[in-house]
Scaffold this motif. Structure first.
Motif, mmCIF file in Angstrom:
data_model
loop_
_atom_site.group_PDB
_atom_site.id
_atom_site.type_symbol
_atom_site.label_atom_id
_atom_site.label_comp_id
_atom_site.label_asym_id
_atom_site.label_seq_id
_atom_site.Cartn_x
_atom_site.Cartn_y
_atom_site.Cartn_z
ATOM 1 N N ALA A 56 0.737 -1.452 0.002
ATOM 2 C CA ALA A 56 -0.161 -0.085 -0.023
ATOM 3 C C ALA A 56 0.841 1.317 -0.087
ATOM 4 O O ALA A 56 0.622 2.271 -0.786
ATOM 5 C CB ALA A 56 -0.852 0.061 1.358
ATOM 6 N N ALA A 57 1.871 1.279 0.910
ATOM 7 C CA ALA A 57 2.894 2.208 0.945
ATOM 8 C C ALA A 57 3.557 2.537 -0.633
ATOM 9 O O ALA A 57 3.771 3.696 -0.965
ATOM 10 C CB ALA A 57 3.979 2.098 1.832
ATOM 11 N N ARG A 59 2.303 1.639 -3.506
ATOM 12 C CA ARG A 59 1.394 2.446 -4.341
ATOM 13 C C ARG A 59 1.343 3.862 -4.041
ATOM 14 O O ARG A 59 1.011 4.667 -5.329
ATOM 15 C CB ARG A 59 0.131 1.343 -4.361
ATOM 16 C CG ARG A 59 -0.040 0.185 -5.067
ATOM 17 C CD ARG A 59 -1.586 -0.234 -4.864
ATOM 18 N NE ARG A 59 -2.123 -0.424 -3.603
ATOM 19 C CZ ARG A 59 -2.026 -1.387 -2.954
ATOM 20 N NH1 ARG A 59 -1.329 -2.335 -3.440
ATOM 21 N NH2 ARG A 59 -2.601 -1.503 -1.664
ATOM 22 N N GLN A 60 1.193 4.170 -2.778
ATOM 23 C CA GLN A 60 0.852 5.696 -2.627
ATOM 24 C C GLN A 60 2.263 6.365 -3.125
ATOM 25 O O GLN A 60 2.159 7.279 -3.545
ATOM 26 C CB GLN A 60 0.586 5.699 -1.066
ATOM 27 C CG GLN A 60 0.433 7.137 -0.659
ATOM 28 C CD GLN A 60 0.169 7.132 0.985
ATOM 29 O OE1 GLN A 60 0.966 6.229 1.560
ATOM 30 N NE2 GLN A 60 -0.654 7.850 1.375
ATOM 31 N N SER A 61 3.660 5.738 -2.792
ATOM 32 C CA SER A 61 4.812 6.545 -3.343
ATOM 33 C C SER A 61 4.562 6.580 -4.736
ATOM 34 O O SER A 61 5.261 7.593 -5.203
ATOM 35 C CB SER A 61 5.958 5.837 -2.675
ATOM 36 O OG SER A 61 5.980 5.725 -1.133
ATOM 37 N N GLU A 62 4.218 5.761 -5.347
ATOM 38 C CA GLU A 62 4.333 5.654 -6.735
ATOM 39 C C GLU A 62 3.513 6.576 -7.545
ATOM 40 O O GLU A 62 3.728 7.272 -8.345
ATOM 41 C CB GLU A 62 3.975 4.145 -7.619
ATOM 42 C CG GLU A 62 5.145 3.330 -7.076
ATOM 43 C CD GLU A 62 4.802 1.927 -7.921
ATOM 44 O OE1 GLU A 62 5.806 1.061 -8.155
ATOM 45 O OE2 GLU A 62 3.316 1.593 -7.626
ATOM 46 N N THR A 63 2.297 6.860 -6.845
ATOM 47 C CA THR A 63 1.344 7.978 -7.181
ATOM 48 C C THR A 63 1.902 9.146 -7.002
ATOM 49 O O THR A 63 1.941 10.237 -7.948
ATOM 50 C CB THR A 63 0.031 7.796 -6.445
ATOM 51 O OG1 THR A 63 -0.426 6.284 -6.715
ATOM 52 C CG2 THR A 63 -0.780 8.903 -6.826
ATOM 53 N N LYS A 64 2.390 9.385 -5.913
ATOM 54 C CA LYS A 64 3.096 10.593 -5.535
ATOM 55 C C LYS A 64 4.284 11.075 -6.335
ATOM 56 O O LYS A 64 4.497 12.453 -6.929
ATOM 57 C CB LYS A 64 3.781 10.630 -3.999
ATOM 58 C CG LYS A 64 4.313 12.136 -3.493
ATOM 59 C CD LYS A 64 4.677 12.074 -2.202
ATOM 60 C CE LYS A 64 5.163 13.559 -1.848
ATOM 61 N NZ LYS A 64 4.406 14.556 -1.677
ATOM 62 N N LYS A 67 2.942 12.680 -9.760
ATOM 63 C CA LYS A 67 2.178 13.816 -9.426
ATOM 64 C C LYS A 67 3.470 14.638 -9.335
ATOM 65 O O LYS A 67 3.276 16.042 -9.865
ATOM 66 C CB LYS A 67 1.218 13.675 -8.243
ATOM 67 C CG LYS A 67 0.187 13.252 -8.294
ATOM 68 C CD LYS A 67 -0.758 13.349 -7.212
ATOM 69 C CE LYS A 67 -2.058 12.643 -7.357
ATOM 70 N NZ LYS A 67 -3.049 12.696 -5.983
ATOM 71 N N SER A 101 0.402 19.504 -5.415
ATOM 72 C CA SER A 101 -1.183 19.863 -5.104
ATOM 73 C C SER A 101 -1.597 20.892 -6.197
ATOM 74 O O SER A 101 -0.851 21.692 -6.709
ATOM 75 C CB SER A 101 -1.321 20.581 -3.665
ATOM 76 O OG SER A 101 -2.647 20.825 -3.779
#
Length: 109
Positions: A56-57, A59-64, A67, A101
């Motif tokens: 989960a971490a 996936r979150q890091s790859e999304t960040k 972005k 953001s």
């Protein structure tokens, strides 16, 4: 307070490097857990749970990371630092903390 796009670009590049290191580490932690006779049932369950948390971490890091790269691509656009929802300025502190953001603090709520 206005934003210095050169400083923001440096900040984004630093964040990209940090997130890339984190992703590399998380990828190592999310390798398949081989069935091993030396590991107990509870320890194996812990390892599987930790793997899920790390996935989960990851996936979150790859999304960040994605972005951050997008923010870097649009840093010289006229609308960089402008909220996509209300079209007002994004607070400089928010841009420094979260350059990826696209919304001001009010609209992000």
């Amino acid at each position: 307070m206005s934003i210095d796009k050169q400083e923001i670009e440096q900040l984004i590049n630093k964040q990209i490097a940090t997130v890339e290191r984190k992703i590399k580490s998380l990828k190592e932690l999310t390798q398949a857990i081989a069935p091993d006779d030396a590991i107990g049932r509870v320890s194996r369950m812990d390892a599987i749970n930790n793997k899920s948390v790390n996935e989960a971490a990851l996936r979150q890091s790859e999304t960040k990371l994605q972005k951050l790269h997008e923010a870097l691509e649009r840093i010289n656009d006229d609308d960089f630092g402008v909220c996509v929802q209300c079209h007002g300025p994004i607070q400089p502190g928010r841009i420094v903390l979260m350059p990826e953001s696209r919304k001001c603090m009010k609209c992000a709520k």
